[in-house]
Design an enzyme around this catalytic site. Structure first.
Site, short mmCIF file in Angstrom:
data_model
loop_
_atom_site.label_atom_id
_atom_site.label_comp_id
_atom_site.label_asym_id
_atom_site.label_seq_id
_atom_site.Cartn_x
_atom_site.Cartn_y
_atom_site.Cartn_z
N ILE A 149 0.81 -1.26 -0.09
CA ILE A 149 -0.18 -0.20 0.15
C ILE A 149 0.84 1.30 -0.06
O ILE A 149 0.37 2.01 -0.55
CB ILE A 149 -0.94 -0.05 1.12
CG1 ILE A 149 -1.87 1.11 0.89
CG2 ILE A 149 -0.33 0.33 2.41
CD1 ILE A 149 -3.03 0.81 -0.15
N LYS B 176 -5.55 1.82 7.83
CA LYS B 176 -6.85 1.05 8.51
C LYS B 176 -6.33 -0.61 8.26
O LYS B 176 -5.71 -0.98 7.57
CB LYS B 176 -7.94 1.07 7.56
CG LYS B 176 -7.68 0.83 6.04
CD LYS B 176 -7.86 -0.43 5.27
CE LYS B 176 -8.47 -1.62 5.63
NZ LYS B 176 -8.10 -2.86 4.96
N ASP C 274 -10.42 -7.71 6.44
CA ASP C 274 -9.38 -6.71 6.02
C ASP C 274 -10.15 -5.80 4.82
O ASP C 274 -10.27 -4.64 4.86
CB ASP C 274 -8.12 -7.28 5.43
CG ASP C 274 -7.25 -6.19 4.90
OD1 ASP C 274 -6.70 -5.52 5.58
OD2 ASP C 274 -6.91 -5.99 3.80
N SER D 108 11.78 -0.04 7.69
CA SER D 108 11.10 -0.90 7.15
C SER D 108 12.23 -2.34 7.32
O SER D 108 13.44 -1.95 7.17
CB SER D 108 10.69 -1.11 5.88
OG SER D 108 9.50 -1.77 5.45
N ARG D 109 11.90 -3.45 7.87
CA ARG D 109 12.86 -4.64 7.63
C ARG D 109 13.37 -4.79 6.25
O ARG D 109 14.83 -5.13 6.06
CB ARG D 109 12.40 -5.78 8.24
CG ARG D 109 11.86 -5.50 9.81
CD ARG D 109 10.74 -6.75 10.07
NE ARG D 109 9.85 -6.99 9.08
CZ ARG D 109 9.00 -7.90 8.93
NH1 ARG D 109 8.96 -8.84 10.08
NH2 ARG D 109 8.32 -8.12 8.01
#
Ligand code: NAP
Length: 266
Positions: free
Chosen positions: A14, A90, A168, A36-37
Site C-alpha cells: 500500500i 486501516k 481486511d 522497514s525490515r
C-alpha cells in the site's frame, strides 16, 4: 507554511501503490525517512526499525504506520511517546481497546492520532450519504466479494490472528456503511467461515440492525474469481441506491448520478 516532515513505517504494497505517489503530489508534506525490515524508499534516509529512525531523524513531525495491524500498536506507542503525530493505516489496530489506549495517549500529549478509513473518501460516498439522509431506507445489502489470491498474495499476516482475514477488505465496506447510514448499526448475528489451516475467516455473512430496526446484511467472500463485487445496495422509498466499485460509482434506479476518478489516498 513549511511542509510537515513525514516518515513511513512498513514499506509494502500500500505504501508503493498509494502513499508514495500521494505524498509526492502534496506540497503540504515532505517524506524524509522510512523504517522497514526489508523495504526501502529511494532518495530518503532508510532505517530497519522505528526506534532507529526516530533516534536518527529528530526533524520528523509525523509518522505514518503502514505495517500489518497486529504490529501497529507498539509502533504507535513508540511514535506518540517520542512526541510525533501518528497516521494509522486501516484497520487502526488488531483490537478496539488498544486503539482506545492510543487515543488517550495521543490526547494526553496533545498529538494527532489519525485513524484513517480510505474508503470513506471514495468519490460517491458523500453523495450516497446525502441521498440516504433524504430518503426512508427499507433495507441495505453489502456485497464485498474479491479474489484473495489476486489482492493479497504472500500476505501471511492477513491469515494470522489479528490480521482480520476477509474483514481486511470487508472493513472498507463497513467504514462506508457506518458513514452513510443515518444511525449507528450493530450486529445481530454472523456466520464466519475459517479454512482449517488458518486463524482468520475467508468468508462472513453478517446481519445488522439499528434503533429503527433497519435490516442490514453483509456478505464478504474471498473466493470470488472473475467479476469483483464491492457494492452497497439500499432499497429506499426514493429509489434503489447502488454505491458500486468500492464507493466510486453511485446510481439511483439504474441511473448513474455520480462517477468521478478515484482520489481516496490524495
Ligand atoms: P504488505 O505489503 O504485507 O506490507 C506491509 C509491510 O509491513 C511489509 O512489507 C513489511 O515490510 C512491514 N512489516 C512490518 N512488520 C511486519 C510483520 N511483523 N509482518 C509482516 N510485515 C511487516 O501489506 P499492505 O498490503 O501494504 O497492507 C499494510 C496495511 O495497509 C494493512 O493494514 C492493510 O489493511 C492496509 N491497506 C492495504 C491496502 C492494499 O490494497 N494492499 C489498501 C488499503 C489499506 P518489511 O518486511 O520491510 O518490514
Amino acid at each position: 507554511m513549511s511542509p510537515i516532515n513525514i516518515s513511513i513505517v512498513g514499506v509494502g504494497k500500500i505504501v508503493r501503490d498509494q502513499h508514495l505517489p500521494s505524498i509526492a503530489k502534496n506540497a503540504d508534506y515532505k517524506l524524509i525517512a522510512a523504517a522497514s525490515r526489508h523495504g526501502v524508499v529511494d532518495g530518503i534516509d532508510n532505517f530497519k526499525s522505528i526506534e532507529e529512525m526516530l533516534a536518527a531523524v529528530p526533524a520528523i513531525d509525523a509518522v505514518s504506520l503502514c505495517m500489518p495491524p497486529q504490529f501497529r500498536y507498539a509502533a504507535a506507542r513508540t511514535a506518540l511517546e517520542a512526541g510525533k503525530h501518528v497516521f494509522l493505516e486501516k484497520p487502526p489496530g488488531a483490537t478496539l481497546s488498544e486503539v482506545a489506549d492510543l487515543q488517550s495517549l495521543a490526547d494526553s500529549r496533545g498529538l494527532s492520532l489519525f485513524a484513517s478509513w480510505h474508503s470513506r473518501y471514495a468519490p460517491g460516498v458523500e453523495a450516497a450519504k446525502a441521498f440516504l439522509a433524504s430518503a426512508k431506507i427499507n433495507d441495505v445489502k453489502v456485497i464485498w466479494k474479491e479474489d484473495v489470491r489476486h489482492w493479497h498474495p504472500n500476505q501471511d499476516w492477513i491469515w494470522a490472528a489479528g490480521g482480520l482475514g476477509v474483514f481486511d477488505p470487508g472493513i472498507n465496506a463497513l467504514s462506508i456503511v457506518t458513514h452513510i447510514l443515518p444511525n449507528p448499526v450493530f450486529i445481530t448475528s454472523a456466520t464466519l467461515e475459517f479454512p482449517e489451516n488458518r486463524d482468520a475467516p475467508i468468508a462472513a455473512s453478517i446481519n445488522f440492525t439499528d434503533a429503527n430496526k433497519l435490516p442490514v446484511s453483509a456478505e464478504f467472500d474471498w473466493r470470488q474469481t472473475g467479476h469483483q463485487s464491492w457494492d452497497i445496495v439500499a432499497e429506499t422509498e426514493a429509489g434503489l441506491m447502488v454505491l458500486a466499485e468500492g464507493g466510486a460509482k453511485l446510481s439511483i434506479d439504474g441511473k448513474l448520478v455520480h462517477d468521478e476518478p478515484e482520489q481516496e489516498y490524495p
